[in-house]
Design a protein around this motif. Sequence first.
Motif, PDB file in Angstrom:
ATOM      1  N   VAL A 269       0.858  -1.183   0.000  1.00  0.00           N
ATOM      2  CA  VAL A 269       0.000   0.000   0.000  1.00  0.00           C
ATOM      3  C   VAL A 269       0.891   1.229   0.000  1.00  0.00           C
ATOM      4  O   VAL A 269       1.828   1.333   0.808  1.00  0.00           O
ATOM      5  N   SER A 270       0.623   2.148  -0.905  1.00  0.00           N
ATOM      6  CA  SER A 270       1.431   3.364  -1.009  1.00  0.00           C
ATOM      7  C   SER A 270       1.274   4.208   0.258  1.00  0.00           C
ATOM      8  O   SER A 270       0.151   4.520   0.665  1.00  0.00           O
ATOM      9  N   PRO A 271       2.386   4.622   0.877  1.00  0.00           N
ATOM     10  CA  PRO A 271       2.286   5.522   2.027  1.00  0.00           C
ATOM     11  C   PRO A 271       1.893   6.938   1.625  1.00  0.00           C
ATOM     12  O   PRO A 271       1.563   7.756   2.480  1.00  0.00           O
ATOM     13  N   VAL A 272       1.913   7.223   0.319  1.00  0.00           N
ATOM     14  CA  VAL A 272       1.590   8.565  -0.167  1.00  0.00           C
ATOM     15  C   VAL A 272       0.088   8.768  -0.270  1.00  0.00           C
ATOM     16  O   VAL A 272      -0.477   9.732   0.252  1.00  0.00           O
ATOM     17  N   ASP A 273      -0.607   7.827  -0.964  1.00  0.00           N
ATOM     18  CA  ASP A 273      -2.047   8.023  -1.194  1.00  0.00           C
ATOM     19  C   ASP A 273      -2.914   6.840  -0.779  1.00  0.00           C
ATOM     20  O   ASP A 273      -4.117   6.854  -0.994  1.00  0.00           O
ATOM     21  N   GLY A 274      -2.330   5.809  -0.186  1.00  0.00           N
ATOM     22  CA  GLY A 274      -3.115   4.680   0.295  1.00  0.00           C
ATOM     23  C   GLY A 274      -3.584   3.727  -0.785  1.00  0.00           C
ATOM     24  O   GLY A 274      -4.389   2.831  -0.505  1.00  0.00           O
ATOM     25  N   SER A 275      -3.080   3.876  -2.000  1.00  0.00           N
ATOM     26  CA  SER A 275      -3.486   2.978  -3.085  1.00  0.00           C
ATOM     27  C   SER A 275      -2.695   1.675  -3.021  1.00  0.00           C
ATOM     28  O   SER A 275      -1.593   1.618  -2.463  1.00  0.00           O
ATOM     29  N   VAL A 276      -3.266   0.616  -3.590  1.00  0.00           N
ATOM     30  CA  VAL A 276      -2.584  -0.672  -3.671  1.00  0.00           C
ATOM     31  C   VAL A 276      -1.613  -0.621  -4.852  1.00  0.00           C
ATOM     32  O   VAL A 276      -1.984  -0.243  -5.964  1.00  0.00           O
ATOM     33  N   VAL A 277      -0.361  -1.015  -4.599  1.00  0.00           N
ATOM     34  CA  VAL A 277       0.690  -0.858  -5.603  1.00  0.00           C
ATOM     35  C   VAL A 277       1.579  -2.103  -5.636  1.00  0.00           C
ATOM     36  O   VAL A 277       1.548  -2.943  -4.729  1.00  0.00           O
ATOM     37  N   LEU A 278       2.376  -2.178  -6.681  1.00  0.00           N
ATOM     38  CA  LEU A 278       3.416  -3.193  -6.763  1.00  0.00           C
ATOM     39  C   LEU A 278       4.457  -2.931  -5.685  1.00  0.00           C
ATOM     40  O   LEU A 278       4.838  -1.786  -5.433  1.00  0.00           O
TER      41      LEU A 278
ATOM     42  N   ALA B  20       4.183 -10.209 -12.508  1.00  0.00           N
ATOM     43  CA  ALA B  20       3.493 -11.453 -12.851  1.00  0.00           C
ATOM     44  C   ALA B  20       2.934 -12.117 -11.593  1.00  0.00           C
ATOM     45  O   ALA B  20       1.814 -12.647 -11.599  1.00  0.00           O
ATOM     46  N   ALA B  21       3.699 -12.075 -10.499  1.00  0.00           N
ATOM     47  CA  ALA B  21       3.219 -12.636  -9.236  1.00  0.00           C
ATOM     48  C   ALA B  21       2.035 -11.844  -8.689  1.00  0.00           C
ATOM     49  O   ALA B  21       1.096 -12.414  -8.124  1.00  0.00           O
ATOM     50  N   PHE B  22       2.081 -10.516  -8.840  1.00  0.00           N
ATOM     51  CA  PHE B  22       0.963  -9.650  -8.440  1.00  0.00           C
ATOM     52  C   PHE B  22      -0.313 -10.133  -9.132  1.00  0.00           C
ATOM     53  O   PHE B  22      -1.354 -10.344  -8.484  1.00  0.00           O
ATOM     54  N   ARG B  23      -0.261 -10.326 -10.441  1.00  0.00           N
ATOM     55  CA  ARG B  23      -1.439 -10.773 -11.188  1.00  0.00           C
ATOM     56  C   ARG B  23      -1.881 -12.167 -10.752  1.00  0.00           C
ATOM     57  O   ARG B  23      -3.082 -12.454 -10.666  1.00  0.00           O
ATOM     58  N   GLN B  24      -0.911 -13.021 -10.490  1.00  0.00           N
ATOM     59  CA  GLN B  24      -1.220 -14.368 -10.040  1.00  0.00           C
ATOM     60  C   GLN B  24      -1.985 -14.340  -8.713  1.00  0.00           C
ATOM     61  O   GLN B  24      -2.982 -15.049  -8.538  1.00  0.00           O
ATOM     62  N   LEU B  25      -1.544 -13.513  -7.790  1.00  0.00           N
ATOM     63  CA  LEU B  25      -2.212 -13.421  -6.490  1.00  0.00           C
ATOM     64  C   LEU B  25      -3.592 -12.782  -6.629  1.00  0.00           C
ATOM     65  O   LEU B  25      -4.559 -13.214  -5.984  1.00  0.00           O
ATOM     66  N   ALA B  26      -3.705 -11.763  -7.476  1.00  0.00           N
ATOM     67  CA  ALA B  26      -5.007 -11.122  -7.676  1.00  0.00           C
ATOM     68  C   ALA B  26      -6.030 -12.108  -8.216  1.00  0.00           C
ATOM     69  O   ALA B  26      -7.221 -12.034  -7.871  1.00  0.00           O
ATOM     70  N   ALA B  27      -5.590 -13.044  -9.051  1.00  0.00           N
ATOM     71  CA  ALA B  27      -6.504 -14.020  -9.660  1.00  0.00           C
ATOM     72  C   ALA B  27      -7.097 -14.993  -8.645  1.00  0.00           C
ATOM     73  O   ALA B  27      -8.066 -15.701  -8.961  1.00  0.00           O
ATOM     74  N   LEU B  28      -6.564 -15.013  -7.426  1.00  0.00           N
ATOM     75  CA  LEU B  28      -7.113 -15.896  -6.395  1.00  0.00           C
ATOM     76  C   LEU B  28      -8.423 -15.368  -5.820  1.00  0.00           C
ATOM     77  O   LEU B  28      -9.095 -16.071  -5.060  1.00  0.00           O
TER      78      LEU B  28
ATOM     79  N   ARG C  22      -7.711  -4.386 -10.246  1.00  0.00           N
ATOM     80  CA  ARG C  22      -7.663  -3.014 -10.749  1.00  0.00           C
ATOM     81  C   ARG C  22      -6.258  -2.430 -10.585  1.00  0.00           C
ATOM     82  O   ARG C  22      -5.758  -1.735 -11.468  1.00  0.00           O
ATOM     83  N   ALA C  23      -5.640  -2.708  -9.447  1.00  0.00           N
ATOM     84  CA  ALA C  23      -4.300  -2.181  -9.203  1.00  0.00           C
ATOM     85  C   ALA C  23      -3.300  -2.794 -10.174  1.00  0.00           C
ATOM     86  O   ALA C  23      -2.451  -2.081 -10.736  1.00  0.00           O
ATOM     87  N   ALA C  24      -3.383  -4.094 -10.413  1.00  0.00           N
ATOM     88  CA  ALA C  24      -2.461  -4.752 -11.344  1.00  0.00           C
ATOM     89  C   ALA C  24      -2.633  -4.215 -12.758  1.00  0.00           C
ATOM     90  O   ALA C  24      -1.657  -4.068 -13.508  1.00  0.00           O
ATOM     91  N   ALA C  25      -3.873  -3.892 -13.132  1.00  0.00           N
ATOM     92  CA  ALA C  25      -4.147  -3.408 -14.487  1.00  0.00           C
ATOM     93  C   ALA C  25      -3.476  -2.067 -14.762  1.00  0.00           C
ATOM     94  O   ALA C  25      -3.207  -1.735 -15.921  1.00  0.00           O
ATOM     95  N   ARG C  26      -3.212  -1.294 -13.724  1.00  0.00           N
ATOM     96  CA  ARG C  26      -2.548  -0.011 -13.925  1.00  0.00           C
ATOM     97  C   ARG C  26      -1.123  -0.175 -14.462  1.00  0.00           C
ATOM     98  O   ARG C  26      -0.546   0.774 -14.997  1.00  0.00           O
TER      99      ARG C  26
END
Length: 238
Positions: free
Chosen positions: A177-186, A198-206, A229-233
């Motif tokens: 989670v970004s300490p700047v704006d609270g968004s979910v990030v890599l 790639a691992a981010f997308r793999q985990l999101a698919a769960l 949504r975060a991975a798609a960015r």
Amino acid sequence: MDVVEILPRLHLLRFPVGQAYLWRDDDGLTLVDSGPRGAGAPITEAIRSLGHDPGELRRIVLTHFHEDHAGGAGELARSCGARVLAHRLDAPYVRGEAAPPPPRYEAGEQALHAAALARLPEGDPVRPRQLTEVSDGDVLGFGGGARVVHAPGHTDGSIGVHLPRHGVLFTGDTIAVSPVDGSVVLGVFNLDRARTLAAFRQLAALEPQVACFGHGAPVTERAGETLRRAAARYEPPV
């Protein structure tokens, strides 16, 4: 150290750098990550404050070898009798048998990493006397069938821990989670950014309902949608 209830069976333990998660089953406790060196005593006190005996801690599952996640594992294993588990590719670094590889910094990350390391306690962590190595797909004895998901990139042996029965996913530092704006990030400070994504997308698919990160507040509702949504960015433009 802050102790925050996420679910009736799940608490977040927050340190000055990093965090860990305490999961309660009827037959014992499990810690996902262990905080930095010196975290053993405050974690033990947190367990007592929640009405449990530290001896109920059965296992410590490490999402990767970095000190803010693995530094307290040896202390807790010795004081509580808990088993320590880590992926086989990160196990030599947790044991202290090999020098860990440094991350490949993106722009601006080196200074941030140096600042984070400066906030960690000085000295070498207590190494676990014994360590159980895990691999992708292993089912662990907690959370109604917690499953190891190998998610390399942040480190070669980074893992997610998925509790499908409860809709809970622990992502380690693959996602943050970004300490700047609270968004979910890599996550940052990765060995291989492309593999981490790639691992981010793999985990999101769960499709978890609850996502618990190595840094930042968990997402407690419809986490799968948030992660997708975060991975798609990070998708390249068409």
